[in-house]
Design a protein around this motif. Structure first.
Motif, short mmCIF file in Angstrom:
data_model
loop_
_atom_site.label_atom_id
_atom_site.label_comp_id
_atom_site.label_asym_id
_atom_site.label_seq_id
_atom_site.Cartn_x
_atom_site.Cartn_y
_atom_site.Cartn_z
N GLY A 1 0.77 -1.24 0.00
CA GLY A 1 0.00 0.00 0.00
C GLY A 1 0.80 1.28 0.00
O GLY A 1 0.79 2.05 -0.97
N ASN A 2 1.50 1.57 1.09
CA ASN A 2 2.18 2.85 1.23
C ASN A 2 3.29 3.05 0.20
O ASN A 2 3.47 4.15 -0.33
N THR A 3 4.07 2.01 -0.07
CA THR A 3 5.15 2.14 -1.05
C THR A 3 4.58 2.41 -2.44
O THR A 3 5.10 3.23 -3.19
N SER A 4 3.47 1.74 -2.76
CA SER A 4 2.86 1.95 -4.08
C SER A 4 2.40 3.39 -4.25
O SER A 4 2.59 4.00 -5.30
N ALA B 1 3.44 8.49 -6.91
CA ALA B 1 3.44 9.95 -6.84
C ALA B 1 4.76 10.54 -7.31
O ALA B 1 4.79 11.51 -8.09
N TYR B 2 5.86 9.96 -6.86
CA TYR B 2 7.17 10.51 -7.24
C TYR B 2 7.49 10.22 -8.70
O TYR B 2 8.13 11.03 -9.37
N ALA B 3 7.04 9.08 -9.21
CA ALA B 3 7.22 8.80 -10.63
C ALA B 3 6.42 9.80 -11.47
O ALA B 3 6.90 10.29 -12.50
N ALA B 4 5.21 10.12 -11.00
CA ALA B 4 4.40 11.12 -11.71
C ALA B 4 5.11 12.46 -11.73
O ALA B 4 5.15 13.15 -12.76
N LEU C 1 -7.86 -0.24 0.53
CA LEU C 1 -8.25 0.44 -0.70
C LEU C 1 -7.86 1.91 -0.70
O LEU C 1 -7.61 2.50 -1.75
N GLY C 2 -7.81 2.51 0.49
CA GLY C 2 -7.38 3.91 0.57
C GLY C 2 -5.98 4.11 0.04
O GLY C 2 -5.64 5.16 -0.51
N ALA D 1 -2.29 5.10 -5.66
CA ALA D 1 -1.52 4.61 -6.80
C ALA D 1 -2.33 4.76 -8.09
O ALA D 1 -1.80 5.13 -9.14
N VAL D 2 -3.64 4.48 -8.00
CA VAL D 2 -4.51 4.66 -9.16
C VAL D 2 -4.54 6.12 -9.58
O VAL D 2 -4.41 6.47 -10.76
#
Length: 357
Positions: free
Chosen positions: A88-91, A96-99, A116-117, A122-123
């Motif tokens: 979850g958190n890593t994704s 975000a940083y890749a974006a 899901l939060g 990531a989505v």
């Protein structure tokens, strides 16, 4: 003009393994508050307890400290994509940083059992998300295989750049307290953060900034406690999704940190985690995801088992914001859904219901 926080790479550039001219991908991570928690100090009988509130990072968890380093270095090496295995958190952080960097992110998540939060972040950040048939450890093995054999950069905590960025949390604690705490307490999943804080404190000690490295206390969920069990857990189970990891990637680093700091590992039940999750929000005013309450739950359990922390200054890292996994906050201690009371619009009735009349 007052100094605005610039993110951990610019704030600690001369103390990080990054070369001049390397692109810096930042969302302003770090600089998180160290919150005095007198209610928790009273509960455990310590002199002072502070919470290092890492949920105040840009994507809501401590992962951003390491991700700014990992993605910056990846871009510096010419990477066009990053990959991670994640509960979850890593994704969320990687996406975000890749974006921000304008590159592709690929996220491997275990099938089912994901908050899901966290997946929604990531989505939102346009990650390519693949659910792997297996648990987190299977995801990590696949991510490593892909990174070793294909043109994609791995940004899990096995990447030393992640540890390098996360060590800055220790720098901030020392700056805030003007010393090191006696004990530093953390939840433990992959054990990267546990290892990173120790690395940061050790560097402060070697520079003569602090007189001693704190005892590092790390706590796992009972159903996912490889350090306590002395070996990997094949099918880890716990409601604390962020630490449901049976074979920690930073195993050797964490054992070394525990030994060198005269620290300890322990385990707490899901019930103890949820009790502390509620205590922190209701008595301290800090809302964390259940996994993040594991360290504080372990501190309380250790005291209840007879270890005194009287006269000690303790820092507890709470790793992620409560909105990451908000469902548990909406249930009472018996697991029933909490619903608001219905009242009329008459002030007298409301006052009576509140015990004010």
């Amino acid at each position: 003009m007052a100094h605005q926080w610039r993110g951990v790479i610019r704030e600690y550039f001369d103390r990080l393994d990054i070369e001049k001219g390397n692109p810096i991908i930042t969302l302003g991570e770090g600089g998180t508050p160290l919150v005095d928690a007198p209610a928790l100090a009273k509960l455990v009988g310590a002199d002072e307890v502070y919470l290092k509130v890492e949920g105040m990072n840009p994507t809501g968890s401590f992962k951003d400290r390491g991700m700014t380093m990992a993605v910056s270095k990846a871009v510096g090496h010419g990477a066009k994509a990053v990959i991670c295995a994640s509960t979850g958190n890593t994704s969320a952080s990687a996406a975000a940083y890749a974006a921000a960097a304008g590159i592709t992110s690929v996220v491997l998540v275990p099938e089912g059992k994901i908050a899901l939060g966290k997946l929604s972040q990531a989505v939102a950040h346009k990650a390519q998300i693949l659910q792997v048939q297996g648990n987190f450890d299977d995801c990590l093995r696949l991510a490593r295989d892909l990174a070793e054999n294909y043109p994609v950069h791995l940004v899990n905590s096995v990447n030393p750049d992640r540890i390098e960025g996360q060590k800055t949390g220790a720098f901030e604690v020392v700056e805030r307290l003007d010393r090191a705490p006696d004990i530093h307490v953390l939840p433990v999943g992959n054990a990267g953060n546990y290892s990173a804080y120790f690395k940061g404190y050790l560097e402060e000690f070697n520079e003569g900034v602090i007189k001693r490295v704190p005892n590092m206390w790390g706590f796992q969920a009972e159903g996912s406690a490889p350090f306590v069990n002395g070996g990997p857990v094949k099918n880890p189970e716990t409601i604390a999704t962020a630490i449901r990891i049976g074979n920690p990637a930073s195993w050797d680093l964490a054992l070394s940190a525990q030994e060198c700091s005269d620290g300890r590992f322990g385990a707490v039940s899901d019930a103890e985690i949820l009790w502390m999750h509620r205590f922190l929000s209701q008595e301290v005013g800090v809302f964390v995801e259940p996994s993040s309450a594991t360290g504080a739950a372990g501190l309380l359990k250790t005291v209840q088992q007879g270890t005194s922390v009287a006269g000690k200054t303790i820092v507890v890292t709470v790793t992620g914001h409560g909105l990451k996994d908000a469902g548990w906050a909406l249930k009472d201690e018996d697991g029933n859904e909490i619903k608001p009371q219905i009242v009329s619009s008459r002030a007298e009735e409301v006052a009576e219901r509140l015990g004010l009349a």
